[in-house]
Design a protein around this motif. Structure first.
Motif: not given
Length: 52
Positions: A33-52
């Motif tokens: 998933d390294l090409s995934t972008t941040c949901e708040y900006c267009q930077n590369r996502a580093i973390y996944v925050v989840a509820n489960e």
């Protein structure tokens, strides 16, 4: 599940807590998933925050 960059990890954690009223799980983005972008900006996502 929210993909986020280093800058927006606090916002993502707050969002999960507000929406689900539970302690969020924080993990690093997997290699496939390294090409995934941040949901708040267009930077590369580093973390996944989840509820489960």
């Amino acid at each position: 599940m929210i993909y986020c960059c280093e800058e927006h990890v606090d916002l993502a954690i707050d969002t999960i807590v507000d929406e689900f009223e539970t302690f969020p799980l924080l993990s690093k983005v997997e290699a496939e998933d390294l090409s995934t972008t941040c949901e708040y900006c267009q930077n590369r996502a580093i973390y996944v925050v989840a509820n489960e």
